[in-house]
Motif scaffolding. Structure first.
Motif, PDB file in Angstrom:
ATOM      1  N   ALA A 340     -52.523   4.546  18.738  1.00 54.19           N
ATOM      2  CA  ALA A 340     -52.621   4.233  17.311  1.00 54.19           C
ATOM      3  C   ALA A 340     -53.426   2.957  17.100  1.00 54.19           C
ATOM      4  O   ALA A 340     -54.228   2.874  16.164  1.00 54.19           O
ATOM      5  N   SER A 356     -55.370   9.797  17.137  1.00 55.28           N
ATOM      6  CA  SER A 356     -54.159  10.135  16.416  1.00 55.28           C
ATOM      7  C   SER A 356     -53.399  11.240  17.139  1.00 55.28           C
ATOM      8  O   SER A 356     -52.169  11.197  17.245  1.00 55.28           O
ATOM      9  N   SER A 359     -51.632   9.849  19.987  1.00 59.03           N
ATOM     10  CA  SER A 359     -50.494   9.093  19.491  1.00 59.03           C
ATOM     11  C   SER A 359     -49.344  10.020  19.096  1.00 59.03           C
ATOM     12  O   SER A 359     -48.184   9.775  19.445  1.00 59.03           O
ATOM     13  N   GLN A 360     -49.667  11.099  18.378  1.00 48.92           N
ATOM     14  CA  GLN A 360     -48.612  12.021  17.934  1.00 48.92           C
ATOM     15  C   GLN A 360     -47.991  12.758  19.113  1.00 48.92           C
ATOM     16  O   GLN A 360     -46.792  13.034  19.133  1.00 48.92           O
ATOM     17  N   THR A 474     -50.077   4.477  11.920  1.00 52.02           N
ATOM     18  CA  THR A 474     -50.553   5.833  11.648  1.00 52.02           C
ATOM     19  C   THR A 474     -50.921   5.979  10.176  1.00 52.02           C
ATOM     20  O   THR A 474     -52.000   6.481   9.838  1.00 52.02           O
ATOM     21  N   THR A 478     -54.828   6.613   9.010  1.00 51.42           N
ATOM     22  CA  THR A 478     -55.095   7.888   8.353  1.00 51.42           C
ATOM     23  C   THR A 478     -55.723   7.645   6.987  1.00 51.42           C
ATOM     24  O   THR A 478     -56.727   8.267   6.621  1.00 51.42           O
TER      25      THR A 478
END
Lengths: 718, 105
Positions: A340, A356, A359-360, A474, A478
Motif C-alpha cells: 500500500a 493494490s 496489498s489486498q 488504501t 484509490t
C-alpha cells in the motif's frame, strides 16, 4: 502440454464416464473405495466445467494457426471463447446447486496410479469449490466478453483467446482437484498461461522480461509447493484430499511429528509465490505488461488468489503447526502495508492497482492467518469483482487514450463524452476497494480486521492496527487515482501508442487527438461488475447466522478447520462472549464503524490533495522528498534483489565459468586433443619425405614378413 | 608337356631372387628417378619369372595368365611413371629424388 495430454483424455472420457454414472452413489470403479464410502458421488456433468474452456482454447488455437483468418475482419475466436466460458459458468451453477453444503466427489478418469500413489482426474466438490467456481468462471466470462472488444484488431486476437481458454481450463482444474497432484497440474498450468499472456506482446522487450520474471519468481515458490506435496505423500501415503483429511482428523499439533509440521511452511512458500506476497511479490507489478483483460482476470481476480484458496483447502494441514498460520498472518499483514505504501506513490494506473492487488492479497493471507478462513475467502470473492472492475476500467481508459496510463497526464474524464459509464463504475469500484460503508469491500475487509482483534495470537492486535492503517492508505491511493483521472479540469494527452498520422495531420498531437469511447461490450461488462462490486458483500451479511450465507458455505468446507482450531485455542468462549457483551465489546460490530471512519478519512485526504488543491500535494511532496522518492522507487526492492541475489548469482556464475569451464572442462578437452598430438609427434619423423627412406621401410617390412613366415614354418605352424 | 624338375625350379627362383635383390638394391641406392624406376621394373620382372616358374612346376596356366597381366600393368605404369618423371624434371630441372622431400612430417 495440454494438447498432447488431452488426446488420450478425450478418448478415455467416454469409457470412464460409464462407471461413474452407472454406479451413481456407489463405489467408484477403482482404488478409492474407502473414499467413496465416505463421500457421495457428485454430478457427472461437472467434467464439462474444465472441458468447455479447453474446447474453446482448441478452436481458438486452430484459428491462430490458420493463415486465412484475419483478426481485422472477424471476432469469431472471441465469441467462441465467450461461449465456452459461459457454458462453463452455466455448468458450474448447475453443479453448485447440487453441492449445497455437502462434499461430493466425481472421478472423471484414472490418471496416475503407481503403487500406493493414486492421483485421479477427479473433482472434490465442497462449498469452497463452489465459491471459487463462481468467481473463476463468472469473472472469466465477463473478462472474455470485454476482451472480445478490447483486443479487436490485434494481430494475436485468436492466440489471446486460446490462452484465455487454456487458463480457465487450468484454473478450474486447480480449484476442482481432489488431489494435490491435479492441483499442482492446474497450479503450473495457470502459471504457464500467466507467462504466455504477460509476454503476449512478445515484440516488446519489457513484456518478455516481465514474463520471464513472473515465471522464474514463481519457480521459487513452486519448488516449495512441490516439496510440500512430496513430504505430504511420504508422511501420509496419499495425495488425495479425502483420505488425507481423514488421516489428519484425529491429530493435534502435539501428536504429529516435526516433519509434518514442516509441510505447511513448504506449501505456504508456493502460496506466497503465486499470490505475490513478501518476499516473492516483485513479479506481479511487472506482470502489468500483459494486455489489461489479462491483468484483470489472472493478475487480480483469479490466479493470484490461488494461494489463498490452497491454504483454505489444506487448512487441516496448516493447523497442525502452531506457527504456520501466524506466519501466514504476519507475512500477509506486512505485505498489505508494504504494497500500500508503494501504491501511494505510483503514477501508472495499472501499477497502482497492481500494488493494490498485492496489498489486498496480503489482507486475505492475514485473514486466514488470524483464523478467519471465512473472511479471507469472502475478501477473495468481493475483491474479484471490484478489482476486475478497476482493471477493466483503467483498461478502457488506456484503450481510449492510446495507451495513456499516467495519472498526471489525464484528468477530468467525467466530462468527456462517452465516458460516463466508465466514470461511474470506476467510482463504485474505488469505493468498494476503499472500504466505503455498505459496499462489498467494506464487509469483507471488516471481517478480517475484526478477527485480528478477536483471535489471541502472536501480536495479532498489532496486526489489526496495521491492517487499519493499511485501510487508510488504501482509501487514499484509490481516490488519489480517481480524483486525478476522473474529476477535476478536463485535460488529456494521448499515450505513446498514438501516432500523428492516425488522424492524417501533422499538427499538434494533443489538439488532433480524439479519445475513442468504449463500446457496448466494455460498458456492459463494467456495469455488471459494478453491480457485483456494490452488492456482492451482502452474501456475507444475510442468509445465515454468522457471516451470512457465505459464513455457512465456508463452515461446511475444509476452511472450517481453522475455525475449529480457533474454538479449541480459547475454549469456544472468546467469540461467543464478545457477541453477548454488546456493541463495543465485539470487534465484529465496532470494526464496521471504525473502518468506515478510516475509509472516509482516507478519501477526504485524497479529496483535499488531489481534487481541491492539487498544488498542495506537490508542495507536500517537496517537503517529504526522500520518502516520496523512496516510495516512487518501490523501496528499491528490485534494486536490492539485484544486488543481493542477481549480482551474487551472476558473480558465482562467472567464478564457476572461470574454474569449471575454462579450467576443468576446457582442460579436459585440451587433454583429449593433446594425446593424439603427442603420439603423432613421436612417430612423425618417420615421414621424412625422402623416397629412399620409404623404400628402405618397405624393404625392411618385407624382410620382417619373410622372417616371421620363416620362423612360423620353423616352429611348425603351417 | 612335362613339368619342370625341382632343380630347374630352384634355378629359376634363384635368377628371380637375384634380379629382385638387384632391383631392390638399385632402388635404395640410386638417386636418379629414371634409374630408380628401371629398378622397380627389374623387381617386376623378377616376380614375373618366379610366377612363370611356379606355373611350369605346378602345370598351372594361371602363372602365365598373371604374367600377361603384370606385363600389361607394367606397360601402362611405365608410360604413366615416365610422364611423371618428365613433369617432375620440368619443375626442378633435376632428376635427383632428394630434391622432392617436402612431404616430411
Amino acid at each position: 502440454m495440454t494438447l498432447e495430454s488431452m488426446q488420450p483424455m478425450l478418448s478415455e472420457l467416454s469409457v470412464l464416464l460409464v462407471p461413474a454414472t452407472a454406479h451413481g452413489g456407489g463405489a467408484a470403479s477403482h482404488g478409492a473405495a474407502a473414499v467413496s464410502e465416505a463421500i457421495a458421488a457428485g454430478p457427472w456433468f461437472a467434467m464439462f466445467i474444465p472441458l468447455f474452456p479447453l474446447l474453446a482454447a482448441v478452436v481458438c488455437g486452430l484459428f491462430a494457426f490458420t493463415r486465412r483468418y484475419d483478426p481485422k475482419r472477424s471476432k469469431i475466436p472471441g465469441w467462441c471463447c465467450v461461449l465456452g466460458l459461459l457454458l462453463s459458468f452455466v455448468t458450474s451453477v448447475a453443479v453448485i446447486s447440487r453441492i449445497g453444503h455437502d462434499t461430493l466427489q466425481v472421478t472423471i478418469f484414472e490418471w496416475i496410479a503407481s503403487g500406493s500413489l493414486q492421483a485421479d482426474f477427479a473433482f472434490y466438490l465442497d462449498p469452497l469449490t463452489s465459491i471459487m467456481l463462481l468467481v473463476v468462471t463468472g469473472i472469466s466470462t465477463l473478462v472474455a466478453l470485454y476482451a472480445s472488444e478490447y483486443m479487436s484488431g490485434d494481430r494475436g486476437y485468436a492466440r489471446f483467446f486460446a490462452f484465455i481458454g487454456m487458463f480457465v481450463f487450468a484454473m478450474t482444474c486447480l480449484i476442482l482437484a481432489d488431489n494435490l497432484v491435479l492441483l499442482y497440474l492446474g497450479w503450473e498450468g495457470v502459471g504457464l498461461c500467466s507467462y504466455l499472456l504477460i509476454g503476449f506482446y512478445y515484440e516488446k522487450p519489457s513484456a518478455v522480461a516481465a514474463a520471464k520474471k513472473a515465471f522464474i519468481v514463481n519457480r521459487i515458490g513452486d519448488l516449495g509447493f512441490a516439496l510440500g506435496i512430496m513430504l505430504t505423500y511420504m508422511e501420509f501415503g496419499t495425495v488425495e484430499f479425502a483420505p488425507l483429511f481423514q488421516a489428519l482428523s484425529g491429530h493435534s499439533p502435539e501428536s504429529v511429528s516435526g516433519s509434518v509440521q514442516i509441510i505447511p511452511f513448504l506449501l505456504m512458500l508456493g502460496a506466497f509465490g503465486k499470490s505475490a506476497q513478501l518476499p516473492l511479490y516483485v513479479w506481479l507489478p511487472d506482470a502489468m505488461e500483459g494486455p489489461t483483460p489479462v491483468s484483470a482476470l489472472i493478475h487480480a481476480a483469479t490466479m493470484v488468489t490461488a494461494g489463498v484458496y490452497m491454504i483454505a483447502r489444506l487448512a487441516p494441514l496448516f493447523v497442525l503447526s502452531p506457527y504456520a498460520l501466524p506466519t501466514v498472518a504476519w507475512i500477509g499483514g506486512l505485505t498489505a502495508l508494504f504494497a500500500a505504501t508503494i501504491g501511494m506513490a505510483q503514477y501508472d494506473m495499472k501499477r497502482i492497482f497492481a500494488y493494490s492487488t498485492v496489498s489486498q492479497l496480503g489482507y486475505m493471507f492475514m485473514g486466514i492467518g488470524v483464523l478467519s478462513a471465512t473472511g479471507a475467502v469472502f475478501h477473495l470473492f468481493t475483491h474479484a469483482f471490484f478489482k476486475a472492475l478497476l482493471f477493466l476500467g483503467s483498461g478502457a481508459v488506456m484503450h481510449g487514450f492510446a495507451g495513456q496510463l499516467d495519472i498526471r497526464r489525464i484528468s477530468g474524464l467525467r466530462k468527456v463524452k462517452g465516458w460516463g459509464v466508465v466514470t461511474w463504475t470506476m467510482l463504485v469500484g474505488c469505493l468498494a476497494l476503499a472500504g466505503f460503508p455498505f459496499l462489498s469491500g467494506f464487509f469483507s475487509k471488516d471481517t478480517i480486521l475484526a478477527q485480528a482483534f478477536v483471535t489471541p495470537g502472536y501480536g495479532f492486535t498489532i496486526l489489526g492496527f496495521m491492517g487499519l492503517f493499511t485501510a487508510l492508505l488504501t482509501a487514499y491511493y484509490t481516490f488519489r487515482l480517481f480524483f486525478r483521472v476522473f474529476l477535476g479540469p478536463q485535460r488529456y494527452e494521448p499515450g505513446d501508442e498514438h501516432h500523428a498520422d492516425d488522424d492524417g495531420g501533422h499538427g499538434h498531437e494533443a489538439e488532433h487527438f480524439h479519445p475513442h469511447a468504449p463500446g457496448w461490450a466494455i460498458n456492459l461488462v463494467l456495469t455488471i461488475l459494478a453491480l457485483g462490486a456494490a452488492f456482492s458483500g451482502y452474501v456475507g451479511v444475510f442468509g445465515g447466522e454468522e457471516h451470512g450465507w457465505f459464513g455457512g458455505m465456508m463452515h461446511a468446507s475444509t476452511g472450517n478447520a481453522v475455525t475449529e482450531s480457533l474454538a479449541a485455542s480459547h475454549g469456544a468462549d472468546g467469540h461467543a462472549a464478545g457477541e453477548a457483551a454488546g456493541f463495543w465489546a465485539d470487534p465484529h460490530k465496532w470494526m464496521m464503524a471504525v473502518s468506515a471512519v478510516i475509509g472516509l478519512v482516507g478519501i477526504l485526504i485524497a479529496w483535499y490533495f488531489h481534487l481541491l488543491n492539487r498544488q498542495a500535494a506537490d508542495r507536500l511532496k517537496e517537503r517529504v522528498r526522500p520518502i516520496a522518492v523512496l516510495l516512487e522507487n518501490k523501496w528499491y526492492v528490485d534494486e536490492g534483489y539485484d544486488i543481493l541475489i542477481r549480482k551474487p548469482l551472476r558473480m558465482a556464475g562467472y567464478v564457476f565459468y572461470l574454474i569449471g569451464d575454462t579450467i576443468i572442462i576446457n582442460g579436459l578437452v585440451a587433454l583429449g586433443g593433446a594425446i593424439p598430438r603427442l603420439i603423432g609427434s613421436t612417430i612423425k619423423p618417420m615421414q621424412r619425405g625422402i623416397l629412399h627412406g620409404y623404400g628402405l621401410g618397405m624393404a625392411a617390412g618385407l624382410c620382417a614378413v619373410l622372417a616371421i613366415m620363416w620362423w612360423l614354418i620353423q616352429v611348425g605352424v603351417t | 608337356m612335362q613339368p619342370i624338375s625341382i632343380i630347374s625350379l630352384n634355378a629359376y627362383l634363384l635368377v628371380s631372387a637375384v634380379l629382385f635383390a638387384l632391383g631392390l638394391i638399385g632402388f635404395l641406392t640410386r638417386r636418379n628417378l629414371i634409374i630408380m624406376f628401371l629398378c622397380t621394373e627389374l623387381m617386376f620382372q623378377a616376380a614375373a619369372i618366379a610366377m612363370i616358374a611356379f606355373g611350369a612346376y605346378h602345370m598351372d596356366i594361371q602363372g602365365q595368365v598373371f604374367l600377361i597381366f603384370v606385363l600389361t600393368v607394367a606397360a601402362a605404369e611405365a608410360a604413366l611413371a615416365l610422364a611423371l618423371v618428365v613433369a617432375l624434371y620440368r619443375r626442378r630441372n633435376s632428376l635427383d629424388a632428394e630434391v622432392w622431400s617436402e612431404m616430411s612430417g
